[in-house]
Scaffold this motif. Structure first.
Motif, mmCIF file in Angstrom:
data_model
loop_
_atom_site.group_PDB
_atom_site.id
_atom_site.type_symbol
_atom_site.label_atom_id
_atom_site.label_comp_id
_atom_site.label_asym_id
_atom_site.label_seq_id
_atom_site.Cartn_x
_atom_site.Cartn_y
_atom_site.Cartn_z
ATOM 1 N N LEU A 1 42.295 29.323 42.703
ATOM 2 C CA LEU A 1 42.101 30.467 43.597
ATOM 3 C C LEU A 1 40.601 30.626 43.832
ATOM 4 C CD1 LEU A 1 43.793 33.868 43.608
ATOM 5 C CD2 LEU A 1 41.331 33.845 43.239
ATOM 6 N N PHE A 2 40.225 30.771 45.102
ATOM 7 C CA PHE A 2 38.810 30.919 45.452
ATOM 8 C C PHE A 2 38.517 32.303 46.011
ATOM 9 C CE2 PHE A 2 39.467 26.357 45.680
ATOM 10 C CZ PHE A 2 38.323 25.852 45.081
ATOM 11 N N VAL A 3 37.470 32.912 45.535
ATOM 12 C CA VAL A 3 36.985 34.169 46.124
ATOM 13 C C VAL A 3 35.484 34.030 46.333
ATOM 14 C CG1 VAL A 3 37.103 36.664 46.003
ATOM 15 C CG2 VAL A 3 38.498 35.294 44.457
ATOM 16 N N ARG A 4 35.027 34.378 47.523
ATOM 17 C CA ARG A 4 33.592 34.281 47.830
ATOM 18 C C ARG A 4 32.809 35.356 47.083
ATOM 19 N NH1 ARG A 4 32.399 29.753 50.539
ATOM 20 N NH2 ARG A 4 34.001 29.168 52.040
ATOM 21 N N PRO A 5 31.567 35.084 46.735
ATOM 22 C CA PRO A 5 30.760 36.079 46.002
ATOM 23 C C PRO A 5 30.662 37.407 46.745
ATOM 24 C CG PRO A 5 29.635 33.980 46.065
ATOM 25 C CD PRO A 5 30.844 33.837 46.934
ATOM 26 N N GLU A 6 30.642 37.358 48.071
ATOM 27 C CA GLU A 6 30.489 38.606 48.820
ATOM 28 C C GLU A 6 31.816 39.360 48.952
ATOM 29 O OE1 GLU A 6 30.154 35.579 50.043
ATOM 30 O OE2 GLU A 6 31.003 35.366 52.055
ATOM 31 N N SER A 7 32.921 38.717 48.543
ATOM 32 C CA SER A 7 34.219 39.373 48.656
ATOM 33 C C SER A 7 34.620 40.091 47.369
ATOM 34 C CB SER A 7 35.300 38.353 49.013
ATOM 35 O OG SER A 7 34.981 37.721 50.217
ATOM 36 N N ILE A 8 33.820 39.902 46.328
ATOM 37 C CA ILE A 8 34.119 40.591 45.075
ATOM 38 C C ILE A 8 33.266 41.863 45.020
ATOM 39 C CG2 ILE A 8 34.130 40.404 42.564
ATOM 40 C CD1 ILE A 8 34.242 37.427 42.806
ATOM 41 N N SER A 9 33.873 42.928 44.535
ATOM 42 C CA SER A 9 33.071 44.150 44.401
ATOM 43 C C SER A 9 33.243 44.748 43.008
ATOM 44 C CB SER A 9 33.461 45.165 45.480
ATOM 45 O OG SER A 9 34.848 45.354 45.451
ATOM 46 N N ILE A 10 32.345 45.653 42.699
ATOM 47 C CA ILE A 10 32.404 46.311 41.393
ATOM 48 C C ILE A 10 33.302 47.530 41.506
ATOM 49 C CG2 ILE A 10 31.036 47.549 39.675
ATOM 50 C CD1 ILE A 10 28.680 45.776 40.576
ATOM 51 N N LYS A 11 34.209 47.632 40.558
ATOM 52 C CA LYS A 11 35.150 48.753 40.615
ATOM 53 C C LYS A 11 34.445 50.040 40.219
ATOM 54 C CE LYS A 11 39.214 48.867 38.538
ATOM 55 N NZ LYS A 11 40.457 48.347 37.892
ATOM 56 N N LYS A 12 34.647 51.063 41.061
ATOM 57 C CA LYS A 12 33.919 52.309 40.824
ATOM 58 C C LYS A 12 34.652 53.187 39.805
ATOM 59 C CE LYS A 12 30.500 51.755 43.763
ATOM 60 N NZ LYS A 12 30.888 50.519 44.394
ATOM 61 N N ASN A 13 35.991 53.229 39.897
ATOM 62 C CA ASN A 13 36.727 54.083 38.959
ATOM 63 C C ASN A 13 37.698 53.251 38.140
ATOM 64 O OD1 ASN A 13 38.678 53.438 40.832
ATOM 65 N ND2 ASN A 13 38.277 55.307 42.019
ATOM 66 N N LYS A 14 38.350 53.860 37.214
ATOM 67 C CA LYS A 14 39.211 53.137 36.282
ATOM 68 C C LYS A 14 40.634 52.959 36.819
ATOM 69 C CE LYS A 14 36.492 52.128 32.931
ATOM 70 N NZ LYS A 14 36.265 50.711 32.673
#
Ligand SMILES: Nc1ncnc2c1ncn2[C@@H]1O[C@H](COP(=O)(O)OP(=O)(O)OP(=O)(O)O)[C@@H](O)[C@H]1O
Ligand SMILES: [Mg+2]
Lengths: 370, 303
Positions: free
Chosen positions: A285-298
């Motif tokens: 499975l491939f995900v681009r670096p710009e497509s990943i984000s940091i989760k803000k809440n739990k």
């Protein structure tokens, strides 16, 4: 005049070694077409075959529908720009440009006029009397283009002509090349190992690996819908996660990668459609670096996983985050600079997420090594 | 000079200066100056040397131009003819050598595979391990009336009578061309080797014929090598002695043979010196003229 170029099942071997294997592609007339691939994958070999310096061991080259077998480079409607330009150092710029006319017996006045015209085309008016060594790198580049265009070829072949230039000039020449191609309207076949170059200039790209074509597509499709793990990892940055299929339907595929359950949307990618991923199949499975984000809440959302932050790199408009998952997979993340990440420190566990739409699942295969 | 010393240290610098100085002063300047001086002195028996008759004179140069005082001719036709024949032949030999070497050097430098190229170079060099005189005699055996070539041709029934290769100076031309072949081959090879192969392909791609590619791209690139090879071959051919002695026909006389006669047989050193000076001078002038004509600079030749 412009012509299309068709390669039919071209194979080229040097002894046991195949520099090109079963290469087939139709390059349309007037197209800016690039061959993109790592060093040594056979790009120059393919170009030399099209220009006639090399006869293919198997298969044929058609230009404008005509079979080119047995026709020498001086008789083909192609013009080649060499990796090192190969300008003639002992001739003036104008003589270089009009050499092909001199060969064809045009008069001096004729040649002069044509040289001036071409110098105008590449924005070098009035520089015809200079010697080649008196020009800058970028200007030499343009002389090489003008020289190749002088005989009005139907196809212009370019072998990494920008590789000797520095970054700034390279970027400038990219748009200039593109503009020249638009103006003259002939087919450009461009070779490069620099994906940025290929993606910014081309109408379509063929991604090559070890003598084979992995994918022929528009730049956008190559970037967004890679068909093989090699293309996914070679074109642009990408994060690969190895795993296997746990469930699959027409619109979504569910996979398990190192204990993380991920879902990816099947987005009309030929490969995913055609080969119909099956449960239990090994995939990446491939995900681009710009497509990943940091989760803000739990909150519990789809496609979330956790990784430990190693370092942050500042890169102008972007900041790159390098992380490692619990099972040791390296993950790279690019965030716009505007995003506030002051609260993150190295060594911290971070929750990440990506959307199913942005993930691509491909059957297992070789990745590009960098 | 100070910079040179600072850069290389006193020991190495002194070594350089002494060896180069020795080379220039003892091997070039002094002998040549001695010859030059000798050439302007009358030929006197040892007892009278340094006496009042030993004054500077142009008599030897006059002899070269006008012959001995007793001769009836206005000019010294015999010596002048030998002189100009020698120069003209040397030019022809130089051109022959160039024509012969150019394709071979080009082949070795640009077409042959690495292994073949090396083999060819070795097979070019090995024959030159044999002494020049021996090589000349070997050619004589080949070209003689009863020689290898004639015998082979007659035995094969291709002709009835032997060809006089030596009398026609075929042997001389072959021998001289062969004698200094390597001095043409290596400068040529070096300059051709440095030509970017892509330029040949670029020319071809632009539609150029092989001939035009050579004329417009290869030869201009190799000009320095051609000039350097030609200069050396011309000078050495004009000054050759062994090969002409062995291979020239009885009625062909090489200018060096004349010089040799003055020195050795007629024991007239000062006349021999005058003739040598003339040969050197005219050869140098000739070469400089040629270089001017072909627009090559002296500096380029030593490249
Ligand atoms: N004449 C030859 N004989 C043997 N092998 C060759 C020959 N020409 C090319 N190759 C091999 O074919 C392969 C492809 O070479 P090619 O020059 O096409 O690579 P490329 O993709 O243009 O690489 P680069 O980006 O470094 O220019 C290489 O592994 C090379 O070693
Ligand atoms: Mg290449």
């Amino acid at each position: 005049m412009s012509a299309d170029v068709e390669l039919q099942n071209i194979s080229i071997n040097f002894g046991d070694f195949y520099a090109a294997k079963d290469v087939s592609v139709l390059i349309k007339k007037g197209e800016f077409f690039s061959f993109l691939g790592p060093s040594g994958c056979g790009k120059t070999t393919i170009l030399r075959t099209i220009s006639g310096f090399l006869e293919p061991s198997q298969g044929q080259v058609l230009i404008g529908g005509a079979n080119m077998a047995g026709i020498g480079p001086n008789k083909r409607p192609t013009s080649l720009i060499f990796q090192n330009l190969a300008l003639f150092p002992l001739m003036s710029v104008a003589d270089n440009i009009s050499f092909s006319l001199e060969v064809r017996g045009h008069s001096k006045a004729d040649r002069r006029a044509r040289a001036e015209e071409l110098l105008g085309l590449v924005a070098l008016e009035g520089q015809g009397d200079k010697k080649v060594h008196e020009l800058s790198g970028g200007q030499r580049q343009r002389v090489a283009i003008a020289r190749a265009l002088a005989i009005e070829p139907e196809v212009l072949l370019l072998d990494e002509p920008l590789s000797a230039l520095d970054l700034k000039l390279r970027q400038k020449m990219r748009s200039e090349l593109r503009a020249i191609q638009k103006r003259v309207g002939i087919t450009f076949i461009y070779i490069t190992h620099d994906q940025g170059e290929a993606l910014t200039m081309s109408d379509r790209v063929a991604v090559m690996n070890e003598g084979r074509i992995e994918q022929v597509d528009t730049c956008q499709a190559v970037y967004e819908k890679p068909k093989t793990p090699f293309v996914a990892s070679f074109v642009g940055e990408n994060n690969p996660f190895s795993g296997e299929v746990t469930a699959c339907n027409d619109s979504h595929v569910e996979v398990l990668c190192d204990g993380n359950k991920f879902v990816a949307e099947i987005n009309g990618n030929d490969c995913q459609d055609a080969q119909k991923l099956v449960v239990g199949q090994k995939i990446i499975l491939f995900v681009r670096p710009e497509s990943i984000s940091i989760k803000k809440n739990k909150s519990k959302t789809q496609n979330s996983f956790s990784a430990q932050l190693n370092s942050i790199e500042f890169e102008g408009h972007l900041q790159n985050l390098f992380l490692t998952t619990q099972s040791g997979v390296k993950v790279r993340l690019s965030l716009p600079n505007a995003e506030d990440i002051d609260h993150l420190t190295a060594g911290q566990a971070t929750d990440l997420t990506f959307s199913a739409q942005k993930a691509v699942v491909l059957p297992e295969g070789n990745l590009a090594v960098d | 000079m100070q910079k040179f010393f600072a850069k290389n240290g006193p020991i190495i610098s002194t070594y350089f200066l002494i060896s180069i100085g020795f080379w220039i002063i003892f091997l070039i300047i002094i002998p040549q100056l001695y010859m030059l001086d000798l050439s302007f002195r009358p030929n006197l028996p040892p007892l009278l040397r340094g006496g009042e008759e030993d004054v500077y004179t142009l008599t030897h140069y006059k002899h070269f131009l006008f012959g001995s005082e007793t001769s009836k001719d206005a000019y010294n036709y015999v010596d002048l003819k030998v002189f100009f024949t020698t120069l003209a032949t040397a030019v022809v030999i130089t051109v022959l050598s160039l024509c012969f070497c150019y394709p071979i050097a080009f082949y070795i430098a640009k077409i042959a595979e690495h292994k073949t190229a090396r083999l060819l170079i070795v097979s070019l060099i090995v024959p030159f391990w044999i002494n020049e005189l021996l090589r000349a005699f070997a050619l004589r055996i080949l070209f003689a009336g009863e020689g290898v070539i004639n015998n082979a041709l007659i035995n094969a029934g291709l002709m009835d009578n032997a060809i006089n290769f030596i009398g026609q100076d075929v042997a001389l031309f072959t021998g001289l061309t062969y004698a200094y072949l390597l001095l043409m081959m290596f400068p040529l090879y070096n300059s051709l080797e440095s030509l970017d192969t892509n330029q040949l392909e670029a020319a071809k791609d632009l539609g150029s014929s092989t001939l035009r590619t050579h004329w417009r791209i290869v030869i201009p690139h190799a000009k320095a090598g051609i000039a350097s090879g030609s200069t050396m071959v011309f000078m050495l051919t004009a000054g050759a002695l062994a090969t002409p002695v062995v291979l020239s026909s009885p009625n062909t006389f090489w200018f060096t043979q004349l010089i040799y006669q003055w020195f050795n047989m007629n024991d007239n050193w000062s006349r021999g010196a005058a003739y040598s000076v003339l040969l050197l001078l005219v050869s140098v002038i000739f070469v400089l003229l040629m270089m001017k004509l072909f627009r090559v600079k002296v500096g380029e030749i030593v490249k």
